[in-house]
Every structure is written in structure tokens, then in C-alpha cells.
Design an enzyme around this catalytic site. Structure first.
Site, mmCIF file in Angstrom:
data_model
loop_
_atom_site.group_PDB
_atom_site.id
_atom_site.type_symbol
_atom_site.label_atom_id
_atom_site.label_comp_id
_atom_site.label_asym_id
_atom_site.label_seq_id
_atom_site.Cartn_x
_atom_site.Cartn_y
_atom_site.Cartn_z
ATOM 1 C CG ASP A 216 -3.587 3.212 11.895
ATOM 2 O OD1 ASP A 216 -4.379 3.748 11.440
ATOM 3 O OD2 ASP A 216 -2.342 2.414 11.303
ATOM 4 C CD GLU A 300 -7.050 6.505 3.116
ATOM 5 O OE1 GLU A 300 -8.227 7.423 3.863
ATOM 6 O OE2 GLU A 300 -6.245 6.654 3.270
ATOM 7 C CB THR A 483 -10.593 11.785 4.700
ATOM 8 O OG1 THR A 483 -9.545 11.577 3.643
ATOM 9 C CG2 THR A 483 -10.634 9.935 4.958
ATOM 10 C CD GLU A 521 -14.658 8.748 6.430
ATOM 11 O OE1 GLU A 521 -13.493 8.050 7.169
ATOM 12 O OE2 GLU A 521 -14.824 7.416 6.879
ATOM 13 C CG LEU A 524 -6.343 16.499 11.282
ATOM 14 C CD1 LEU A 524 -6.243 17.515 11.551
ATOM 15 C CD2 LEU A 524 -5.300 15.334 11.749
#
Length: 591
Positions: A216, A300, A483, A521, A524
Site C-alpha cells: 500500500d 479481494e 494474483t 495479476e 510483485l
């Protein structure tokens, strides 16, 4: 390909009619879409949220934007007698006068006043966000910062073949002024700017707060009027066994309870989505091509079982169950009574360890004889994960209802001619709905899949939770985004029993079996060849019969991405050009 820039995503359409470099149309099989975005495990927003560089080390750095606390007058909704209260119950007491105000943005405006403020903020945090709140004339107004830089970035992405961007539309920004007081003006300008560059938009309805998750890079709280309710009733938030609250997302235990000025959370989410659809009705299906509905922390569908932001959890801890607010406990008691085991409804498992426990340190998650396999364990996990699926059902049903209202833009799906000569046309909303699923890959190789269980994913060695969630999504014609597509098993410590590759394979296969479109996605922001190879491998599947990703979101549009532009642009070329793809893709008959 979709580009997530703190909210921008580059999207590659699979439509056979797409043209131009952005469509990656040279792939003989359905080409993937890609997004550009930057974050560690979960990027908090799209408001073109740029990531930071850390000097010459090249490592990604996350910095929270500055927060300025100041006295403000009571919001308009609390004092304006003309405010429609037909559906709202506003108590006599006003929210506190000293709500903290948070700056959000990262693009400069040609405005002397704004730039002077930004200069002061940038001394503490050079990373801000595209859509940003500022106080003017006693009111909070949304602005776009660094518009010239945004134009340059969007133009560069379009030339590189990126088709779209992913944008987080923050609840804490849009409805900051009070219940049903929506301000989409800055997002309207942002969307128009994206459209002018010929890019598409995947809009994320971000009903969570930013600032407490891995990666974040900003601090965006829930709306002040929601936080005010939480001050008097902290049980609206997810709560762990030690009664510590997580203020990132409202607990699903109060989904249907009118605790927020006469409305329930599901009603609030539905009204927000409806207002968004009304505001951008002229762009639906043309510019705005998907609406992703936030379902929990980091947007999520999951419980906040691994809250790293406040230091409670560190990888690879198993996490903790989040069912100790009074509303969740009330639901647990009901379920236990219905099962004829009232003693099971007192609390969650007593032997599940703490946030940072390993599986063998607990009685609940251990490999053999663990209580996750007991009658009580099966009851609890079925209830805990079932509540999460019910939450997704409620929110998606509410969103589908407003998305399907008469007058909304629609697209033709099929044409069927009957023997009688009648022709049947089938339509669906022009803008499909979707959700995000977390890539909880640690402890995946253990029998209990402990970290998935605490997150609400009842996925074990003998149970496939992802088939359940994909079936639910199929019933709503919704999509999924997942992800960790760039990760390999060998990159993680063996004691953590990680398997991002195994997890992705299971999710891809579950989506294919349910015919649910699946996007991927990266967790990192990496620009090394190993990561790019793995992303390409994930996108196209490992054999001709396996499912594959239909879209990729790359995290994130920002300084780090443009500093590694050569590597990134070469990666885009690989996705577009079959002969530049690795041999394993060609050998399996994909092209």
C-alpha cells in the site's frame, strides 16, 4: 493487457475484431489482456498511483501519503434541511468536527494554490495518487494531480500496445461528504482523459481502506461517516480472537443490518455502484469495459487474516480467523444451534495458533490428526467460508440488479432462430461484473492449506473451494481476477510450503470448468526475465487442453515501470508476437 497504475491497467481484448498493437492480435490463440499496476501483493488503488524508487538499489518502496488533521465544519448532509432523509435515519449527534483529512493523488494541476500544497506534502511523501482530495472554501473537493505527466504516461502506454488501465474508484473519496453525497467529478475527468488516448478502463469499486496491506503506497480511509459509526460500535469491523479490530473493511456479519444512517452495507454498495453507472452511462461498454466489485480487504474476496500493515502478521504465518465481532459470533451461534451442537457456537477454534504460527505449532492445522479434520473443524470451516460466499452472493446480486436496470447499455450475446421462424436475441449488460481473489499460496503444499483457511478459502488436500466460488461467479455471469501469476515455487523458502504455481493451476482449471473468464495479476513489481517468462507461461497455459488467462494486469504504472521501460516493452512484444514467445508455448500447439 491492462496496466494498473495505482489504478491504471492495460487491457488486451480477446475480441476477434480488435485491431492495432494494443490488441496483441498476432497471437493465433485467444490473446491475453494485460494490466499495468504496481504493488507487492495487492496494489491499493488505481488513481494513477505511482510507485517509488529507492535510490540505486532498484528495490520497490512504498510510502504513505501525508495526512493533515485539521478542524472542519460539520458536513453538508448533517445540517442541510433540504437533504433527502426518506431512506436515511440520521441521529441527532453530528460526526466529530475533527475528522482527519487525507491527501490522495499523484498528478499535478496547473494551479498555484494546489501546487503550493503539493510541494509541502511532497517533502514527506513524493508518492501521491491521481484522484486526490483537497479542502477549498470549506469543502472537500476532488482534483487530478500532475495531469501533464499523466498525459505523457497514457500516450506512451498506448503506443506500446497497452489497451486499457485499471482504476480504483475509492469509496472514501467519492462518498466522503456524507451518505449518498457522491462526487465522481475527478474520476469523470480522468476517464475522459484515458478515453482521449484510446484506452479502455476497468473500474474497481474500492469499498476498502488503503494503507494497511503489503505494498500500500497511500492512505485512504473509509468515509468519515462510516468511521463515526465505528467509533460507537467497533463491532462493525472484523475482529480477531484477541478482540483487535481491522478497520479496512466492514465485517460481512452486518451485511444486511441498517447500522449506517438507516442503510445496510449491501444497500450502500448497491447505491454507490448505481450512482457510478448513472454517472458514466455514456462510457459503459465502450470506454468502461468491466466493473470489479470490491469484496474485502485490498478489494479481494477474503477475510483480513494476514494484516501485515500493523505488524501483527509476517510471512509465512498461518494467520488468524476473523469471526469475533458480535455479528459474526451471533451467526456462528445460529449455525451451531441448527447443527444441534450449541457448544460449537461459542467461538472459533481454540488451538489454531496465532498470526505467525507455523502449521506444526498448532493443534488445528497440523498434518495428521489436526482438528481441521474433526467434525467440529469441518463444521466451523464450512460456516466460515460459507459466510464469505454468501457475502459475495449478496453484493454481486445487488450489483447485478442495478447493472441490469432498464435503460442501461446492453450488448448482444447471441441470436437463436426457432423452427417457427421466430428469432430470439439475448442481451447482457454492456459492462460485466468481476471480483478479485487473493493468491494465498503459502502453506498450499500442506494438507490443511492453513493460510487459505483463515482467509476464508476452505481449500484443503481433499476439498476444492475454488470450484465453489467459480460456480457462484458463473451464476452471475461474473469474472474473476487472481494474483501471483509471476511467482515460482522455487523462489520461496521450503518451510513455508508455498506453491504459487500449483495454486494458479488449480484456480485456472476451476475457472475453465465453470466457463468463468479469468484474469491474472502479478503480486510483485518485477522486471526480470524469470518473472516475465512465468507471466507469459501463466497467460497461455501449459498445454493445449488447460485453461489460460484471458487478461493480464501488470502492476503498476509509475516511476519504476518507466525506469524499466525497455524490459517492459520487450515483454509486451513477446505477448503480441508468436515467434518471440518461449518454445514451450509453441510446442503445445497454442499458436
Amino acid at each position: 493487457m491492462l496496466l494498473k497504475d495505482a489504478g491504471l491497467s492495460s487491457q488486451h481484448s480477446r475480441s476477434p475484431g480488435c485491431t492495432g498493437a494494443a490488441c496483441l492480435a498476432n497471437c493465433r490463440s485467444a490473446a491475453p489482456t494485460a494490466h499495468l499496476c504496481d504493488r507487492r501483493r495487492r496494489c491499493p488503488s488505481l488513481q494513477t498511483e505511482a510507485t517509488l524508487r529507492s535510490g540505486s538499489s532498484g528495490r520497490d518502496v512504498s510510502v504513505s501519503s501525508a495526512v493533515a488533521e485539521r478542524q472542519v465544519t460539520a458536513p453538508e448532509w448533517a445540517v442541510d434541511p433540504s437533504f433527502d432523509v426518506a431512506e436515511l435515519t440520521v441521529p441527532d449527534t453530528f460526526p466529530p468536527q475533527d475528522w482527519p483529512q487525507t491527501y490522495h493523488s499523484d498528478f499535478e494541476k496547473d494551479d498555484v494554490e494546489l501546487n503550493s500544497i503539493l510541494d509541502r506534502i511532497d517533502q514527506d511523501s513524493p508518492l501521491l495518487h491521481t484522484v486526490w482530495l483537497i479542502q477549498r472554501d470549506g469543502k472537500q473537493v476532488s482534483v487530478i494531480k500532475r495531469e501533464k505527466a499523466l498525459d505523457v504516461g497514457l500516450r506512451t502506454l498506448r503506443k506500446a500496445g497497452v489497451e486499457g488501465v485499471m482504476v480504483d474508484v475509492w469509496w472514501g473519496i467519492v462518498e466522503e461528504a456524507g451518505p449518498t453525497k457522491y462526487d465522481f467529478s475527478a474520476y469523470r475527468r480522468l476517464f475522459q482523459k484515458v478515453a482521449e488516448h484510446g484506452l479502455k478502463i476497468q473500474a474497481v469499486m474500492s469499498f476498502h481502506a488503503a494503507g494497511g496491506n503489503v505494498g500500500d503506497t497511500c492512505k485512504i480511509p473509509l468515509p468519515p461517516w462510516v468511521l463515526h459509526v465505528g467509533e460507537g460500535n467497533p463491532d462493525i469491523y472484523y475482529t480477531d480472537r484477541s478482540r483487535r479490530r481491522n478497520r479496512e473493511y466492514i465485517s460481512l456479519g452486518c451485511d444486511t443490518l441498517p447500522l449506517f444512517w438507516g442503510r445496510s452495507p449491501v444497500q450502500i454498495y448497491q447505491a454507490f455502484i448505481s450512482a457510478f453507472l448513472d454517472t458514466f452511462s455514456d462510457m459503459l461498454g465502450t470506454v468502461v469495459t468491466e466493473i470489479t466489485v470490491g469484496m474485502g480487504p485490498a478489494g479481494e474476496l477474503r477475510y483480513p487474516s494476514y494484516p501485515e500493515g500493523d505488524g501483527r502478521w509476517r510471512f509465512p504465518g498461518v494467520g488468524e480467523f476473523q469471526c469475533y465481532d458480535k455479528y459474526m459470533l451471533a451467526e456462528l451461534r445460529k449455525a451451531a444451534d441448527a447443527a444441534g451442537q450449541p457448544e460449537w457456537g461459542l467461538e472459533g477454534p481454540h488451538d489454531a495458533g496465532t498470526y505467525n504460527s507455523y502449521t506444526w505449532e498448532t493443534g488445528f492445522f497440523r498434518k495428521h490428526g489436526g482438528n481441521w479434520q474433526s467434525d467440529y473443524g469441518r463444521f466451523f470451516l464450512d460456516w466460515y467460508s460459507g459466510m464469505l460466499l454468501q457475502h459475495a452472493q449478496r453484493v454481486l446480486s445487488a450489483a447485478s440488479l442495478v447493472a441490469s436496470r432498464p435503460g442501461r447499455p446492453r450488448q448482444l450475446v447471441s441470436v437463436k432462430q426457432h423452427q417457427t421462424g421466430d428469432v430470439e436475441y439475448s442481451f447482457e449488460p454492456a459492462c460485466p461484473l468481476g471480483i478479485k481473489l487473493a493468491g494465498v499460496h503459502w502453506w498450499f503444499k500442506s494438507r490443511s492449506h492453513a493460510a487459505e483457511l483463515t482467509a476464508g478459502y476452505y481449500n484443503t488436500c481433499d476439498r476444492n473451494w475454488y470450484a465453489d466460488v467459480m460456480g457462484m461467479l458463473a451464476s452471475h455471469n461474473a469474472r474473476a481476477s487472481f494474483t501471483c501469476v509471476e511467482m515460482r515455487d522455487c523462489e520461496h523458502p521450503p518451510e513455508a510450503r508455498c506453491s504459487p504455481q500449483g495454486l494458479l493451476e488449480q484456480v485456472v482449471n476451476a475457472a475453465a470448468a465453470a466457463n468463468v473468464p479469468l484474469a491474472g495479476e502479478n503480486a510483485l513489481q518485477r522486471y526480470d526475465r524469470y518473472a516475465f517468462d512465468r507471466i507469459a507461461e501463466s497467460a497461455f497455459g501449459q498445454n493445449a487442453r488447460a485453461g489460460h488467462l484471458q487478461q493480464l494486469t501488470f502492476l503498476r504504472m509509475g516511476d519504476l515501470m518507466f525506469d524499466n521501460w525497455d524490459a517492459f516493452s520487450q515483454f509486451l512484444n513477446r505477448l503480441r508476437t508468436p515467434e518471440e514467445l518461449p518454445p514451450w508455448a509453441l510446442d503445445h500447439g497454442h499458436f
